[in-house]
Scaffold this motif. Sequence first.
Motif, PDB file in Angstrom:
ATOM      1  N   PRO A 133       0.807  -1.232   0.000  1.00 15.04           N
ATOM      2  CA  PRO A 133       0.000   0.000   0.000  1.00 15.04           C
ATOM      3  C   PRO A 133       0.838   1.279   0.000  1.00 15.04           C
ATOM      4  O   PRO A 133       2.045   1.253   0.248  1.00 15.04           O
ATOM      5  CB  PRO A 133      -0.781  -0.116   1.314  1.00 15.04           C
ATOM      6  N   ASP A 135       0.506   5.058   1.834  1.00 12.60           N
ATOM      7  CA  ASP A 135      -0.219   5.789   2.872  1.00 12.60           C
ATOM      8  C   ASP A 135       0.043   7.285   2.709  1.00 12.60           C
ATOM      9  O   ASP A 135       1.153   7.760   2.932  1.00 12.60           O
ATOM     10  CB  ASP A 135       0.237   5.306   4.254  1.00 12.60           C
ATOM     11  N   THR A 136      -0.973   8.028   2.318  1.00 12.09           N
ATOM     12  CA  THR A 136      -0.842   9.489   2.177  1.00 12.09           C
ATOM     13  C   THR A 136      -1.767  10.212   3.154  1.00 12.09           C
ATOM     14  O   THR A 136      -2.221  11.320   2.897  1.00 12.09           O
ATOM     15  CB  THR A 136      -1.159   9.936   0.735  1.00 12.09           C
ATOM     16  N   SER A 137      -2.032   9.556   4.292  1.00  9.52           N
ATOM     17  CA  SER A 137      -2.953  10.144   5.267  1.00  9.52           C
ATOM     18  C   SER A 137      -2.339  11.308   6.038  1.00  9.52           C
ATOM     19  O   SER A 137      -3.056  12.129   6.607  1.00  9.52           O
ATOM     20  CB  SER A 137      -3.420   9.063   6.256  1.00  9.52           C
ATOM     21  N   GLY A 142       4.151  11.320   2.779  1.00  9.72           N
ATOM     22  CA  GLY A 142       3.550  10.057   2.371  1.00  9.72           C
ATOM     23  C   GLY A 142       4.567   8.947   2.484  1.00  9.72           C
ATOM     24  O   GLY A 142       5.779   9.193   2.493  1.00  9.72           O
ATOM     25  N   HIS A 145       5.231   1.927   0.489  1.00 10.00           N
ATOM     26  CA  HIS A 145       5.887   0.699   0.935  1.00 10.00           C
ATOM     27  C   HIS A 145       6.492  -0.083  -0.229  1.00 10.00           C
ATOM     28  O   HIS A 145       7.335  -0.958  -0.010  1.00 10.00           O
ATOM     29  CB  HIS A 145       4.895  -0.172   1.699  1.00 10.00           C
ATOM     30  N   SER A 183       0.829   0.217  13.874  1.00 15.22           N
ATOM     31  CA  SER A 183       0.207  -0.050  12.574  1.00 15.22           C
ATOM     32  C   SER A 183      -1.052   0.769  12.313  1.00 15.22           C
ATOM     33  O   SER A 183      -1.985   0.314  11.656  1.00 15.22           O
ATOM     34  CB  SER A 183      -0.124  -1.548  12.428  1.00 15.22           C
ATOM     35  N   PRO A 185      -2.653   4.380  10.542  1.00 18.26           N
ATOM     36  CA  PRO A 185      -2.298   5.289   9.450  1.00 18.26           C
ATOM     37  C   PRO A 185      -1.414   6.429   9.963  1.00 18.26           C
ATOM     38  O   PRO A 185      -1.642   6.950  11.065  1.00 18.26           O
ATOM     39  CB  PRO A 185      -3.656   5.805   8.964  1.00 18.26           C
ATOM     40  N   TRP A 186      -0.422   6.797   9.178  1.00 13.34           N
ATOM     41  CA  TRP A 186       0.520   7.831   9.606  1.00 13.34           C
ATOM     42  C   TRP A 186      -0.206   9.118   9.996  1.00 13.34           C
ATOM     43  O   TRP A 186       0.151   9.793  10.965  1.00 13.34           O
ATOM     44  CB  TRP A 186       1.511   8.089   8.484  1.00 13.34           C
TER      45      TRP A 186
END
Length: 238
Positions: A133, A135-137, A142, A145, A183, A185-186
């Motif tokens: 995935p 992750d751009t949260s 961002g 991976h 684990s 979201p950032w």
Amino acid sequence: MTVKTLTINGEMISAREDETLLEAAQEAGIHIPTLCHLEGVGDVGACRLCLVEIAGNNRLLPACVTKVAEGMEVTTNSDRLQKYRRTIIEMLFAEGNHVCSVCVANGNCELQDLAIEMGMDHLRLEYQNPQRPVDTSHHLFGVDHNRCVLCTRCIRVCDEIEGAHTWDMAGRGSKSHVITDLSQPWGTSQTCTSCGKCVNACPTGALFDKGSSVGEMVHDRGKIDFLVNARTKKQWNF
């Protein structure tokens, strides 16, 4: 402090007893390839690219975590070592999804530089094409991976320098991956300070500034070393 005398590639050098082979070689102007090593943070010997040969020892040892010793005879650039290093780089490319032509770090990527240094113009391994995935949260950064090489630089810089320990490692084997806050979201992290040190520490395009396009992600890794030296020597200007 005791000074040790050793030989690297036939060149006799001196080093402090607390230095690693990598540090001693760098001070002597001898190049040893690295990927997980980053000035300013502790070494873990994760990438194995700095493996060296030591006379009298059949094992290849990582220079970044091997201390110097009196009378050591070290070889850093044999055919055997070059073969191992190229294989490691090929494995990193094969087990991830590294497409340089569309990467934000194209032209500013240590993995790409190492591939060129090793003369890697093709892979002899089968691509694994993992489904990973992005992750751009986070509102500023961002994480992709697909481009992560598990060097753990982001983990170490966040822990040792920022003191937040937002990043960590989860999974085993091919399932290994970096995570934020157990684990989550950032962007939902309660510990992330948005300092950007992890982004600057990343050797590839895995961690990036939002809005960066192909070839636009420039890492300023010198900031990490500057912070450590400034704190140690109390060089802050107020």
